[in-house]
Design a protein around this motif. Structure first.
Motif, short mmCIF file in Angstrom:
data_model
loop_
_atom_site.label_atom_id
_atom_site.label_comp_id
_atom_site.label_asym_id
_atom_site.label_seq_id
_atom_site.Cartn_x
_atom_site.Cartn_y
_atom_site.Cartn_z
N ALA A 197 36.23 6.73 18.07
CA ALA A 197 36.81 5.85 19.09
C ALA A 197 38.10 5.21 18.59
O ALA A 197 39.08 5.09 19.33
N GLU A 198 38.08 4.83 17.31
CA GLU A 198 39.27 4.18 16.76
C GLU A 198 40.43 5.16 16.71
O GLU A 198 41.56 4.83 17.07
N LEU A 199 40.13 6.37 16.26
CA LEU A 199 41.18 7.39 16.19
C LEU A 199 41.69 7.72 17.59
O LEU A 199 42.89 7.94 17.80
N ALA A 200 40.76 7.71 18.54
CA ALA A 200 41.15 7.99 19.93
C ALA A 200 42.14 6.94 20.42
O ALA A 200 43.10 7.24 21.11
N GLU A 201 41.89 5.69 20.01
CA GLU A 201 42.79 4.62 20.40
C GLU A 201 44.19 4.84 19.82
O GLU A 201 45.20 4.65 20.48
N ARG A 202 44.18 5.30 18.55
CA ARG A 202 45.48 5.59 17.91
C ARG A 202 46.17 6.76 18.62
O ARG A 202 47.38 6.79 18.76
N MET A 203 45.34 7.75 19.02
CA MET A 203 45.89 8.90 19.74
C MET A 203 46.56 8.43 21.03
O MET A 203 47.62 8.89 21.41
N LYS A 205 47.70 5.41 21.63
CA LYS A 205 48.89 4.63 21.29
C LYS A 205 50.06 5.55 21.00
O LYS A 205 51.19 5.25 21.34
N ALA A 206 49.79 6.66 20.31
CA ALA A 206 50.86 7.59 19.95
C ALA A 206 51.30 8.43 21.16
O ALA A 206 52.26 9.19 21.07
N GLY A 207 50.56 8.28 22.27
CA GLY A 207 50.96 9.02 23.47
C GLY A 207 50.38 10.42 23.53
O GLY A 207 50.78 11.22 24.36
N ASN A 208 49.43 10.74 22.64
CA ASN A 208 48.91 12.10 22.59
C ASN A 208 47.70 12.30 23.50
O ASN A 208 47.33 13.43 23.79
N TRP A 209 47.07 11.19 23.89
CA TRP A 209 45.85 11.32 24.66
C TRP A 209 45.90 10.46 25.91
O TRP A 209 46.54 9.41 25.94
N SER A 210 45.13 10.89 26.88
CA SER A 210 45.06 10.15 28.15
C SER A 210 43.97 9.10 28.07
O SER A 210 43.15 9.09 27.15
N LYS A 211 43.96 8.24 29.09
CA LYS A 211 42.88 7.24 29.19
C LYS A 211 41.53 7.93 29.28
O LYS A 211 40.53 7.42 28.80
N PHE A 212 41.53 9.07 29.93
CA PHE A 212 40.30 9.86 30.08
C PHE A 212 39.70 10.20 28.72
O PHE A 212 38.52 9.96 28.47
N LEU A 214 40.36 8.88 25.85
CA LEU A 214 40.01 7.66 25.12
C LEU A 214 38.66 7.13 25.60
O LEU A 214 37.78 6.80 24.80
N ALA A 215 38.50 7.09 26.93
CA ALA A 215 37.26 6.56 27.50
C ALA A 215 36.06 7.39 27.06
O ALA A 215 34.99 6.86 26.77
N ARG A 216 36.24 8.69 26.95
CA ARG A 216 35.14 9.56 26.54
C ARG A 216 34.67 9.20 25.13
O ARG A 216 33.48 9.03 24.87
N GLU A 217 35.63 9.04 24.22
CA GLU A 217 35.26 8.71 22.84
C GLU A 217 34.66 7.31 22.76
O GLU A 217 33.73 7.08 22.01
N GLN A 218 35.23 6.40 23.56
CA GLN A 218 34.69 5.03 23.54
C GLN A 218 33.28 4.98 24.10
O GLN A 218 32.45 4.20 23.65
N ALA A 219 33.02 5.84 25.08
CA ALA A 219 31.68 5.88 25.67
C ALA A 219 30.65 6.34 24.63
O ALA A 219 29.55 5.80 24.54
N PHE A 220 31.03 7.32 23.81
CA PHE A 220 30.14 7.78 22.72
C PHE A 220 29.79 6.60 21.82
O PHE A 220 28.64 6.38 21.47
#
Lengths: 477, 454
Positions: A197-203, A205-212, A214-220
């Motif tokens: 989840a933390e890495l997803a947040e960084r992703m 922030k860096a513009g590499n990932w969508s909210k979608f 990020l939300a998936r990793e945070q849900a895990f």
């Protein structure tokens, strides 16, 4: 049949004399514990005692303090429960009650003396009476026999209850250790989800990932945290159960459990004939046998006395609210109308009932022995399968996942997902190992024996097992 | 577990299974080539003279002359191809190799080709680009019954036109070409002096999808291949094309993958002089540095190697100069790993941060799954080459002897002719006058009146 013989008129005098000479039945030195304690010790591996006074309490306090000063083993927990569980201690006092009844039954009623002085109409009347309960004299040996049997039976059932408590404590112990381990592994799973989840947040922030994404990793992660809370709940419940069984409270509830369950033994115990063993060793069978013997003797008595018909013996079973009363009743009657045939039939029925109950107990014991042995064997196989097949394969999967990450064939998120899965597999192995130890305890109870591959009293300290370490799964092997 | 040794054993067994002289007395021998090195063919021992081609990491099929007919014997069979050292593939090919041996004939030759099928299923051979009798065209079911396993068929026709051709099955093509069934065919002109060149290289473009850790290609892959090869070899295992300065060089390539390949040569301009349809008239030739070879096409390019050096020669689709890589790996560029990397390392010992500065692994040497190749690899005299797949070098040297194809090593650049670090002063950074401040992009709002219909 000796009671019967003693009741024959020509021996009655002798019997009376013997009774009078022998005085009364007296209290035993050990209050019946001479039977209970070894029976419990041989089946649970721990001694039990009746706490009679403050010295006993002090000694127990010291013993508990010593045991709690270190990591608690399964045997320690059983030992504490056998001594400190107040329900069991309460049950122990039934031995005292039964023995008191026995002693009482053997004592003749005090003779009575009465003096009566009356005057009226110028007359003075003085009446002196000395009464002595002759019936009591006749029935005392019989009552004593009955109370003797009941005392014996009480010893067995008390011992059985102690063994049940020991078994329950042992099971609760394994549940509690496994639950604590479960919390640890749930935390590891959550840690992997947290990193994702933390890495997803960084992703993001860096513009590499969508909210979608990020939300998936945070849900895990969110679910993994819920799982940690749930594991904590289960751990508290199982620990409290163990605490209750050991009769602990206050500061003593802070006892330390080992971090790991005992390892799986090299092989499962091979029992040749579990059914025979169960019939030989189980106390409930011995108690049922005793009861059947007891009804058999009363049947014999009835048969022998049907013509003189002086005696009716009945087993009294009464229920008053929650309390169950058991006892017996003796009465003398005059054989005028009834020549005793119905009484014999009744006694026969009672005997047959008890014989069938014994048979039922035996069938149940055989079945329990078979079931628990099969459960024990298959629990062993499942745990061994996890240890020897599933865990090494998961390990191999993790190694291969890392190689694929190295070759840029998979991402770090797959690496973390694998770490979660591997930890979940270890968690399942712990569950299987716990099932094995619970089955082990159940089998011991069902067969009334101790298995030779019981875990070491103090489990060897095992290494912490982070999910991917190469060496740590050796701890389970 | 399969390893390299057992694969080699397997290869030897395949060799032992060749058609024996005694068992097929009336057939020409089917020679076998288990090695993957480039075999430079000798001048033709029989028949009309020609200048042999050099098959990159391959060989040319020997023949026998019988009653003035050139007889070849192809054996279609399972083979083990070394795609690069350390990586072997279970493929299908001809005479011990995939691609099969190059067949070289001369314009006007009568050719008889025996084809023995040692595959577990029917096959046939289509002689791509040849003008021949319909019944020799090798389309199973259409022009001939398929060759069943264990049977030998014979094809016979006259090689009418000089040019660049190939052969491949026209039976269960999806599987058989995905398994590597293909070979080169060159028909030389009757007059060896006609458009003669000093060096004539040939190869086929092929692609495989071999899951890392496995050995057999996934034959149902349509486009998402992970190994892009010249003659079923991946860089750095593709031999360089070694030429002498001033040589006239021809490179012929055929495309049997499922996508086009813009093949690009550094340091030289070339002309496309031939296709599988024949030779391009000189007036129609364009100067090029890249030529796109569409699926099922062949191209012959020619140039004078007048520029000494080590010149890259490769497909210009960038992922075709890569080896196996994860196609779904998210971009990590610019992702700050501080703190979280330690967390991951605790959970996964052996984990190393990769990709946050780009795709390059910066020379990191880490273990990868068995039987696969690093995504990019190869080291040159100045460091990491960071290439794989369809990539090799044209090595132009002053003193490379005629007929010598051996690798001369790295080019020695003349003093001062290599790009170097600037150590002088840098000008101050500047911004464009009145440049607008960058604004964060808002999510796109799309108004929809009706649901989409596809």
């Amino acid at each position: 049949m000796s009671a019967l013989q003693r009741l024959k008129p020509r021996h009655a005098g002798l019997a009376l004399l013997a009774l009078l000479l022998s005085g009364c039945a007296s209290f035993s030195q050990d209050g019946g514990f001479g039977v209970v304690s070894p029976a419990v010790q041989s089946r649970t591996g721990a001694e039990t005692r009746l706490l009679r006074n403050e010295d006993d309490q002090r000694a127990l306090g010291k013993l508990i303090a010593d045991k709690l000063a270190q990591e608690l083993s399964a045997d320690d927990a059983v030992q504490i429960a056998l001594l400190n569980n107040r329900g069991l201690q309460a049950r122990y006092w039934e031995l005292g009650i039964a023995e008191a009844d026995l002693v009482q039954a053997g004592r003749l009623q005090n003779p009575g003396f009465s003096f009566k002085r009356s005057h009226g109409g110028g007359e003075l009347e003085i009446e002196r009476t000395f009464t002595f309960n002759l019936v009591n004299l006749i029935t005392a040996p019989l009552a004593q026999r009955i109370e003797g049997r009941r005392f014996e039976q009480t010893k067995l059932t008390v011992a059985e209850d102690a063994i049940k408590l020991a078994t329950e404590t042992r099971r609760a112990y394994y549940e509690a250790v496994a639950a604590e381990q479960g919390v640890e592994y749930s935390r590891q799973i959550a840690a992997a989800a947290d990193a994702s989840a933390e890495l997803a947040e960084r992703m993001r922030k860096a513009g590499n990932w969508s909210k979608f994404d990020l939300a998936r990793e945070q849900a895990f992660y969110a679910e993994a945290m819920a799982e940690v809370a749930r594991a904590g709940k289960a751990s508290t419940a199982s620990r409290e159960k163990l605490t209750r069984l050991m009769g602990l409270w206050g500061a003593d509830t802070g006892f330390k459990l080992p971090q790991r369950l005992p390892e799986l033994p090299a092989s499962a115990a091979e029992l040749q004939d579990v059914e025979q063993g169960a019939l030989r060793n189980r106390l409930d069978i011995q108690a049922a046998t005793l009861e059947t013997q007891h009804t058999a003797s009363s049947l014999g008595l009835n048969k022998a006395t049907r013509f003189i018909n002086v005696l009716e013996l009945g087993v009294v079973r009464e229920r008053k609210g929650e309390e169950r009363m058991r006892g017996y009743e003796l009465s003398l009657e005059i054989p005028l109308f009834d020549w005793g045939s119905s009484r014999v039939a009744r006694a026969e029925a009672v005997y047959m009932q008890s014989a069938n109950r014994l048979a039922e107990t035996a069938v149940q014991a055989r079945s329990e022995a078979r079931e628990s042995y099969l459960d024990y064997r298959s629990s062993y196989d499942v745990a061994k399968h996890y240890r020897d097949v599933v865990i090494p394969l998961r390990k191999q999967l993790s190694d291969e996942t890392l190689l694929r990450y190295n070759g840029m064939l998979l991402s770090v998120f797959e690496l973390l997902a694998d770490s979660r899965e591997q930890t979940a597999a270890v968690k399942s192995y712990i569950e299987a190992l716990k099932d094995f130890w619970v089955a082990h305890a159940t089998l011991e109870a069902a067969t009334g024996t101790r298995l030779n591959n019981a875990p070491a009293a103090a489990p060897a300290p095992q290494k912490q097992a982070p999910a991917h370490d190469h060496s740590n799964h050796g701890a389970h092997q | 577990m399969t390893n390299r040794r057992s694969f080699l054993t397997g290869a030897a067994l395949i060799g032992a299974g060749m058609v024996s002289r005694a068992g097929a007395a009336s057939l020409p021998e089917a020679p076998l080539q288990p090695a993957a090195a480039t075999a430079v063919p000798p001048p033709p021992p029989t028949g009309r003279p020609f200048n042999p081609v050099v098959t990159l990491n391959g060989w040319s099929l020997p023949w026998r002359m019988k009653d003035n007919v050139k007889e070849f014997h192809l054996v279609a069979e399972p083979v083990v191809r070394e795609i690069a050292p350390g990586m072997f593939a279970n493929l299908w090919g001809y005479n011990g190799q995939t691609p099969g041996p190059t067949i070289e004939v001369v314009e006007g030759d009568r050719v008889r080709i025996f084809v023995t099928n040692k595959l577990p299923e029917n096959t046939s051979v289509h002689w791509h680009g040849q003008i021949l009798p319909n019944g020799m065209d090798g389309v199973s079911g259409v022009t001939q019954p398929a060759i069943p396993p264990g049977k030998t068929f014979v094809y016979e026709f006259v090689a009418k036109h000089a040019g660049t051709f190939m052969y491949h099955p026209h039976a269960d093509e999806m599987a058989q070409m995905a398994m590597g069934m293909m070979g080169f065919w060159v028909t030389h002109p009757k007059d060896p002096a006609l458009h003669a060149v000093d060096r004539d290289f040939v190869f086929l473009l092929s692609a495989y999808d071999i899951e890392p850790g496995s050995y057999t290609p996934k034959i149902n892959t349509m486009l998402d291949f992970n190994l892009w090869t010249f003659n079923s070899r991946a860089f750095p295992a593709i031999d360089p094309m070694v030429v002498r300065k001033g040589d006239r060089v021809r490179i012929r390539a055929g495309n049997l993958t499922m996508t086009n390949h813009p093949i690009h040569l550094h340091g030289h301009t070339f002309e496309v002089t031939g296709t599988d349809g024949g030779w391009v008239k000189p007036a129609a030739r364009w100067p090029e540095v890249t030529t796109d070879i569409a699926v099922g096409q062949m191209r012959a390019i020619e140039f004078i190697a007048d520029n000494p050096g080590d010149w890259a020669f490769h497909c210009h689709k960038s992922h075709h100069t890569m080896n196996a890589m994860g196609h779904d790996v998210p971009t990590m560029i610019g992702v700050d790993h501080r703190g979280v990397a330690e967390k991951i390392n605790k959970l996964v010992p052996g984990y190393m941060v990769m990709g946050e500065k780009g795709g390059s692994m910066g020379g990191m040497q880490m273990p990868i799954p068995e039987n696969t190749l690093p995504m990019m690899t190869g080291t040159g005299q100045y460091g990491e080459i960071e290439m794989g797949g369809m990539f090799t070098l044209l090595k132009v040297r002053e003193n490379q002897a005629r007929g010598n194809y051996s690798d001369p090593g790295w080019y020695k650049h003349p003093q001062g002719s290599v790009a170097r670090e600037w150590t002088g002063e840098l000008p101050p950074p500047s911004t464009a006058p009145n440049a607008p401040a960058t604004k964060a992009a808002a999510p796109l709002k799309v108004k929809r009146n009706a649901p989409h219909r596809h």
